[in-house]
Design an enzyme around this catalytic site. Structure first.
Site, PDB file in Angstrom:
ATOM      1  CG  ASP A 155       8.393  85.515   0.576  1.00 48.59           C
ATOM      2  OD1 ASP A 155       7.561  85.028  -0.212  1.00 48.59           O
ATOM      3  OD2 ASP A 155       8.084  86.039   1.643  1.00 48.59           O
TER       4      ASP A 155
ATOM      5  CD  GLN B 190      -0.838  91.914  11.568  1.00 47.28           C
ATOM      6  OE1 GLN B 190      -0.895  92.935  12.237  1.00 47.28           O
ATOM      7  NE2 GLN B 190      -0.247  90.810  11.992  1.00 47.28           N
TER       8      GLN B 190
ATOM      9  CE  LYS C 138       9.452  92.804   8.313  1.00 44.46           C
ATOM     10  NZ  LYS C 138      10.211  91.753   7.591  1.00 44.46           N
TER      11      LYS C 138
ATOM     12  CG  PHE D 229       6.206  90.286   9.290  1.00 41.48           C
ATOM     13  CD1 PHE D 229       5.894  91.472   9.916  1.00 41.48           C
ATOM     14  CD2 PHE D 229       6.157  90.247   7.910  1.00 41.48           C
ATOM     15  CE1 PHE D 229       5.542  92.592   9.205  1.00 41.48           C
ATOM     16  CE2 PHE D 229       5.808  91.374   7.176  1.00 41.48           C
ATOM     17  CZ  PHE D 229       5.508  92.537   7.837  1.00 41.48           C
ATOM     18  N   GLY D 230       3.749  89.984  11.548  1.00 41.83           N
ATOM     19  CA  GLY D 230       3.243  90.878  12.578  1.00 41.83           C
ATOM     20  C   GLY D 230       2.977  92.253  11.991  1.00 41.83           C
ATOM     21  N   PRO D 231       2.628  93.231  12.816  1.00 43.99           N
ATOM     22  CG  PRO D 231       2.066  94.494  14.690  1.00 43.99           C
ATOM     23  CD  PRO D 231       2.418  93.090  14.270  1.00 43.99           C
ATOM     24  CB  VAL D 232       4.597  97.406   9.298  1.00 44.78           C
ATOM     25  CG1 VAL D 232       5.629  98.483   8.960  1.00 44.78           C
ATOM     26  CG2 VAL D 232       5.121  96.042   8.885  1.00 44.78           C
TER      27      VAL D 232
END
Length: 784
Positions: free
Chosen positions: A592, A475, A495, A478-481
């Protein structure tokens, strides 16, 4: 040349191969590719019968040459990478590895009519795979085949004289410093005719990839990596007969194929099986005519030429022959494909076979033969014309009103909802991405939109088992993978951007537009994307070892990363960043970079990922400024965190933090003695001449003292407070591969807390500085 094994499997599988000294991971040739030695007793030998063999302790033969009647022989490895078996007395070559290539074609090899490149089964299994590259029997073109029958791709045709202008898409032509010629050679297997290639630059290779891609790569001394120059099939329209006979490939995801005027799909609502005529040509009851399709490309079949300065003669001659299906007219002295590739001949070119591989973009102006009734030549009375005009006018007016109403409703919706998401839902996904990405930062090859395929949501749901928890890899913000497996067996990482994610449309656009244009072994590969309503998903190559932070910050897993592995990871990250800053066609600042954004493949090779916050700087610019500071504290440079100024030196700062984290096994945001960050702790140890106290205790048995010292020094140089003092990534790569004695002394890093012995005035100043918006401090720069 010697024994090698691939992968981390518990089963012993030994192969004899040839590889580059400069890149041991790239295997040029494999002897026993389909019969590995399953223990550690394998030997290479030249037997008494004169043959080179691979055996085990039981004398089981795993590979053998077929040199007959030559007892006095020797095996020799040439500088070209060719292993030869020679007769010692006469010097005659009895066998050579160049005659039996595996998956790779390198300079010096001869591509004969019977030569085949066969892919590996997988990245770690050199056994004969499913894909083959070879000269198609009886033709002057190369092809990629899946299995023994199905063609995946075919090159353009070429003549015996090898006119380079006629070798469009021909793999042999794209060896950049090569000259190609037809020769006759006396080899051990007889007197045969070959297509030979002589190359000035030996640092290039052609490989039949295990995924079915034919790839041409060149070695870069600057990055010490293989750079991908081109690959085939390069897109959906490059696959052979993807739209069948008379079907034209458009490249659109929702309608990849379409039919020419006068044709209809063979299968209802499915254009991929090709098209058929709605009315037959050469029919006594109708007349034939031509429909011209400008600027398209099609399969280049052998066609006769008719020299003329009048296109009407082309039409007349084609209509007089029922086998003539299309023609192209090339006027005198106008240039273009026909003039350049046919030695400035002009006139008519005819097709007598059904056209295949039609594409919407090309250099041909081709006229296709159709029945005249399909042109719409219908006789109407004046009253009928008037009636039709009234009806058409009413329909146009109604359509205009309807479109105006829809546009008005959309405008209202945009004011009340998030504009980006509404735009995404209102258009065809791939077409709309093309519009949103504004691909004006590079040249014409970027205007076609992202060069990655679009995946249907249903296929991703099936691949991830409906996003099941057991397939969940992790997680992020951006959200889960999720891990997934496509129908062909390829493993992927999906992703899935959450609607609650801090990353939104802009970050998604960055990922699709940037990664699809980047090709480097230390950058993660984007395989595709999907948009459906609120769902936005990106598909990447699957990294079985996940992210770097899971290893170095885990006190158990970190033991599996010895110093050699960590140094290779550091070098890989540096090369990937150097490619982004200096060697790619776009100058990209990642913004990043952190350990969690460095992924590890099955061989623990690093790949930089997550380009959602990346920025392109134009031309020779190396910096820019933003009013929206985004990124991860602990890895952000001071000028970016406090002033919004970012540059390639910002990425160098982040790299320095990551490097020191890899060396120490500690996070930068921890508390170390009297310091509030790893940077301060590393600086204290450096000025106290105790740099090795920074080293991860798990490395005490494997570290190289000179490399460790060099890495700490480079890391501190990268995190200096003044961006002008930091090295570029090109210099970083050179310093890591060079001598420690040549490195400059680092200055004090940014974000270092005050020590207890600092004066009260300085402490007061530091206290004031700490009350900034980002709760960060910047100290004075003090030389060592």
């Amino acid at each position: 040349m010697g024994f090698f094994s691939r992968g981390n499997t518990s089963e012993v599988r030994q192969y004899v191969g040839i590889w580059y000294t400069k890149d041991p991971n790239t295997i040029v040739w494999v002897a026993n590719r389909d019969k590995p030695v399953l223990d550690s007793t394998g030997v290479m030998t030249v037997e008494a019968d004169g043959n080179f063999k691979v055996l085990n302790k039981n004398a089981t033969v795993y590979f053998s040459t077929a040199a007959v009647g030559a007892p006095l022989t020797a095996l020799k490895l040439l500088d070209t990478g060719n292993a030869i078996l020679i007769n010692v007395s006469s010097g005659r070559i009895l066998w050579q590895s160049f005659e039996t290539p595996t998956d790779m074609f390198i300079p010096g090899m001869i591509m004969g009519t019977n030569t085949t490149l066969t892919s590996w089964k997988s990245i770690n299994d050199p056994g004969s795979g499913s894909f083959k590259f070879q000269l198609e029997p009886g033709t002057h073109r190369y092809s990629i085949m899946n299995g023994s029958m199905a063609y995946l791709w075919k090159s353009g045709k070429f003549t015996d004289s090898f006119d380079e202008n006629q070798m469009s898409s021909n793999a042999m032509n794209l060896l950049s410093n090569a000259t190609t010629q037809r020769v006759t050679g006396n080899m051990s297997n007889g007197n045969l005719s070959y297509y030979a290639i002589s190359v000035v630059d030996l640092s290039s290779r052609l490989v039949m990839d295990h995924l079915g891609k034919l790839q041409y790569l060149c070695w870069s001394e600057a990055t010490r990596q293989w750079d991908l120059e081109w690959e085939e099939p390069k897109d959906a329209c490059s696959f052979y007969r993807v739209c069948g006979l008379f079907g034209m490939c458009t490249g659109n995801n929702d309608s990849l194929c379409t039919c020419l005027p006068g044709f209809e799909p063979i299968s209802p609502d499915d254009y991929k099986h090709g098209c058929k005529r709605t009315t037959e040509i050469c029919d006594k009851g109708t007349k034939d005519t031509f429909i011209k399709r400008p600027m398209i490309s099609m399969d280049d079949t052998t066609v006769p030429i008719h020299n003329t300065d009048d296109e009407s003669e082309c039409i007349k001659e084609c209509l007089g022959n029922c086998n003539c299906l299309a023609y192209s007219y090339s006027p005198r002295k106008e240039g273009g494909m026909w003039d350049s590739s046919r030695e400035n001949k002009h006139g008519c070119w005819f097709w007598d076979t059904e056209p295949i591989n039609l594409k919407g973009k090309g250099t041909h102006n081709i006229s296709f033969r159709v029945s005249e009734s399909k042109k719409g030549t219908i006789s109407l009375s004046p009253k009928q014309v008037l009636a039709i005009s009234v009806v058409v006018s009413a329909l146009v007016l109604s359509l205009f009103c309807g479109i105006s109403y829809i546009c008005y409703k959309r405008l209202v919706n945009r004011r009340n909802n998030n504009q980006d998401n509404v735009e995404f839902q209102s258009h065809n996904a791939r077409t709309h991405i093309h519009e949103l990405l504004h691909l004006d930062h590079s040249k014409e090859d970027d205007r076609e939109g992202p060069d990655v395929p679009y995946f249907e949501l249903e296929s991703i749901i099936a691949a991830t088992n409906d996003f099941s928890e057991e397939n969940r890899l992790g997680q992020g913000g951006f959200g889960p993978v999720y891990k997934g497996k496509l129908t062909g067996g390829q493993e992927i990482a999906v992703k899935r951007l959450s609607s609650l994610s801090g990353q939104g449309l802009q970050e998604f656009k960055n990922e699709v537009s940037l990664i699809s244009r980047l090709q480097h072994r230390n950058l993660v590969r984007l395989l595709g994307y999907c948009i459906r309503g609120e769902e936005k998903m990106l598909l990447y190559e699957y990294m079985p070892n996940r992210s770097l932070d899971l290893f170095i910050f885990d006190r158990t897993l970190c033991a599996s990363l010895d110093w050699k592995m960590r140094f290779n990871i550091i070098m890989g990250i540096a090369r990937g960043l150097n490619y982004l800053h200096h060697d790619s066609r776009l100058r990209i600042i990642h913004r990043d970079l952190k350990t969690s954004n460095v992924l590890l493949d099955e061989d623990m090779n690093p790949k930089i990922s997550d380009f959602g916050l990346a920025k392109i700087v134009e031309g020779k610019d190396i910096e820019d400024i933003t009013s929206r500071v985004v990124g991860t504290f602990g890895y952000m440079s001071p000028e970016y965190a406090l002033g919004g100024l970012f540059s390639i030196k910002s990425d160098a700062f982040s790299f320095g933090v990551v490097l020191l984290e890899i060396v120490s096994g500690k996070k930068n945001t921890g508390f170390y003695e009297s310091q509030t960050s790893l940077l301060g702790h590393a600086w204290s140890l450096w000025i106290e001449d105790r740099p090795f106290d920074l080293l991860d205790q798990k490395l005490m048995k494997s570290y190289n003292s000179s490399e460790v010292l060099k890495c700490i020094s480079v890391g501190l140089l990268c995190v200096q407070g003044d961006p002008d003092d930091r090295p570029t990534m090109t210099n970083v790569v050179m310093m890591l591969g060079g001598d420690m004695a040549t490195l400059p002394n680092p200055k004090e890093p940014a974000f270092v807390s005050r020590r207890d012995h600092v004066s009260s005035s300085s402490s007061s100043s530091s206290k004031q500085d700490s009350q900034t918006k980002n709760m960060l401090t910047i100290t004075e720069l003090v030389g060592r």
